[in-house]
Write an enzyme that holds these catalytic residues in place. Structure first.
Site, PDB file in Angstrom:
ATOM      1  N   SER A  98       0.437  -1.606   0.497  1.00 59.15           N
ATOM      2  CA  SER A  98       0.079   0.082  -0.445  1.00 59.15           C
ATOM      3  C   SER A  98       0.696   1.514  -0.185  1.00 59.15           C
ATOM      4  O   SER A  98       1.399   1.617  -0.448  1.00 59.15           O
ATOM      5  CB  SER A  98      -1.100  -0.350   1.580  1.00 59.15           C
ATOM      6  N   HIS A  99       0.888   2.072   0.693  1.00 54.86           N
ATOM      7  CA  HIS A  99       1.666   3.550   0.791  1.00 54.86           C
ATOM      8  C   HIS A  99       3.214   2.688   1.844  1.00 54.86           C
ATOM      9  O   HIS A  99       3.281   4.510   1.923  1.00 54.86           O
ATOM     10  CB  HIS A  99       0.544   3.845   1.690  1.00 54.86           C
ATOM     11  N   ASP A 242      -2.611   6.299  -3.113  1.00 56.82           N
ATOM     12  CA  ASP A 242      -2.316   5.284  -2.846  1.00 56.82           C
ATOM     13  C   ASP A 242      -1.524   4.151  -3.000  1.00 56.82           C
ATOM     14  O   ASP A 242      -1.703   4.203  -4.824  1.00 56.82           O
ATOM     15  CB  ASP A 242      -2.633   5.101  -1.414  1.00 56.82           C
ATOM     16  N   ASP A 244      -1.492   1.429  -3.819  1.00 57.55           N
ATOM     17  CA  ASP A 244      -2.013   0.263  -4.246  1.00 57.55           C
ATOM     18  C   ASP A 244      -3.342   0.486  -4.720  1.00 57.55           C
ATOM     19  O   ASP A 244      -3.888  -0.248  -5.463  1.00 57.55           O
ATOM     20  CB  ASP A 244      -2.158  -0.951  -3.439  1.00 57.55           C
ATOM     21  N   ASP A 246      -6.174   1.491  -4.089  1.00 55.98           N
ATOM     22  CA  ASP A 246      -7.297   1.619  -2.858  1.00 55.98           C
ATOM     23  C   ASP A 246      -8.079   2.739  -2.338  1.00 55.98           C
ATOM     24  O   ASP A 246      -8.949   2.851  -1.830  1.00 55.98           O
ATOM     25  CB  ASP A 246      -7.264  -0.055  -2.312  1.00 55.98           C
ATOM     26  N   HIS A 329     -11.018   5.036   2.588  1.00 57.57           N
ATOM     27  CA  HIS A 329     -11.171   3.213   2.175  1.00 57.57           C
ATOM     28  C   HIS A 329     -12.809   4.206   2.183  1.00 57.57           C
ATOM     29  O   HIS A 329     -13.192   4.268   3.179  1.00 57.57           O
ATOM     30  CB  HIS A 329     -10.814   2.596   3.330  1.00 57.57           C
TER      31      HIS A 329
END
Length: 452
Positions: A98-99, A242, A244, A246, A329
């Site tokens: 992710s981040h 971010d 990935d 999402d 999210h």
């Protein structure tokens, strides 16, 4: 004995490659995933980090060695992997951190239909099996190994999203998108193609070393370039994804950040217009404005703890139409209860493009309180600091405490939450109040205890 406690978190695997985990462990995770899910077929995908293709291939080898057929969708965003899991009806594994910085990588796993795999839904069993096999040796491959094939689902993913939010009739919008050298650079061009959007693309080159800034838009320093570009180009809004892709963050036409809580409230109102009386999930760190807006629009708000596996479980249990978190999210029943920043961004574009006013004016009705944003403090003793905060506030007149997730302290005109990070040695503080002076006072008092 092998101990994976440093990399197996509450709802994913995350750690430094190759010091904390490597392709050998990834292969064992693949075998254990196939074993615990009982799947005869799975789908995998990965982000643009240098270690991701090798880890993903090793996982596929492990799963195929247990007899599972593996469909590799290759480079993708996390929500594109969730789409594949939902559309194909297969358990899935996404390789991403992710981040987190470039040296990290991880696995986000789900069952068929993008159903979550967390500590209570299979991850603990997967960890135990990997630990056992690490010590005793991997199991012998089954008699008939599974196949490994490749499939491109990007076009199908984009078509599915465009079928959920129709942008064809909006007024033309100028939108700056900062992909942070992450997977938004892969998905945005296909999703936005042919729409009435003038796209100004920033950092769309896929590069897991993150040469321009960390792909973590929650940290204000990482959206400075986006804010400047929006102002410079006179854009209608800016979007930041971010690593990935999402999660999606929004800045208005002035370059000012729009609170994820305001986005949650805006999208909730739009989803409730389609599904009157529906349930909307919000985590305990979202603004007071979220349950207010949900109720004003005839919906039923449900408060829950932070984290995608917990939100998805609550979505499934309640039949909720939508869920939002303070961390940007956003979860949709129409997307297998999974989180997709892209769909949330499309809702914002539809709302903005469906009227004539600027975004700052549109979101003002959803942004009602003064908030601190998330403030991180590095602490050695997370448990001790939480206990100190509890002792300081317990018994005060007009103050209530709850421990649904970390510690939440609530008064008539303010609240704050302190919780430990699942992935780093941090305590995270979020404060909200009816006015800025109160928010600042409460923030400073809480930080004084956390950082004592």
């Amino acid at each position: 004995m092998t101990d994976l406690s440093q990399i197996v978190k509450a709802y994913d695997v995350r750690g430094v490659v190759p010091t904390q985990w490597d392709e050998t462990l990834a292969e064992l995770f693949g075998a254990a995933f196939a074993e615990i899910t009982g799947a005869d077929a799975i789908v995998t995908g990965h982000d643009m980090r240098p270690s991701s293709p090798g880890l993903s291939r090793a996982f596929a080898r492990g799963a195929a060695g247990r007899g599972a057929d593996v469909t590799e969708i290759g480079l993708c965003s996390t929500d594109e992997l969730y789409f594949a899991s939902g559309a194909l009806g297969l358990p899935g594994a996404m390789f991403t951190a992710s981040h987190n910085p470039a040296r990290y990588n991880g696995i986000k796993m789900c069952r068929a239909g993008a159903a979550p795999v967390g500590q209570d839904t299979g991850l603990a069993e997967i960890r135990a099996l990997v630990e056992r096999w690490s010590d005793e040796g991997a199991p012998e491959p089954v008699a008939a190994s599974g196949s490994v094939t490749q499939r491109d689902v990007l076009g199908d993913y984009a078509a599915h999203l465009r079928g959920l939010v129709d942008l064809s009739g909006i007024r033309p919008l100028k939108v700056v998108v900062d992909a942070g050298n992450g997977m938004g650079g892969h998905t945005v061009p296909t999703v936005f193609e042919g729409l009435p959007l003038e796209l100004d693309a920033m950092y769309f080159e896929l590069d897991g070393s993150f040469p321009n800034h960390e792909a973590n838009p929650l940290d204000p320093k990482n959206i400075v370039d986006l804010q400047a570009r929006v102002r410079e180009r006179g854009a209608d809004l800016g979007l930041a994804f971010d690593g990935d892709a999402d999660r999606c963050f929004v800045v208005d036409e002035n370059g000012d950040p729009v609170s994820p809580s305001a986005i949650t409230a805006l999208v909730a109102a739009r989803e409730l217009a389609k599904h009157p009386g529906g349930t909307v999930i919000h985590n305990l760190i979202t603004s007071w404005s979220v349950p207010e807006v949900v109720k004003e629009n005839g919906g039923a708000p449900v408060r829950t703890r932070v984290g995608h596996s917990f939100i998805k479980e609550e979505m499934a249990k309640t039949g909720a139409i939508f869920g939002g978190e303070h961390s940007a999210h956003y979860y949709f029943r129409d997307f297998w209860n999974a989180d997709t920043g892209m769909l949330a961004a499309m809702h914002v574009l539809a709302a903005l493009g469906g009227q004539q006013g600027p975004l700052s004016q549109l979101v003002a009705q959803y942004d009602r309180y003064a908030a601190s944003g998330e403030i991180n403090s590095t602490v050695d003793d997370q448990t001790g600091r939480l206990a100190a905060i509890k002792a300081a506030y317990q018994g005060r007149d007009g103050v209530t405490l709850d421990e649904l997730d970390g510690l939440t302290i609530t008064a008539d005109d303010w609240w704050f939450n302190v919780r430990a990070s699942n992935t780093e040695p941090l305590l995270r503080l979020n404060v909200e109040a009816r006015d800025r002076a109160t928010a600042d006072r409460v923030r400073d008092e809480a930080l004084g205890i956390i950082r004592a």
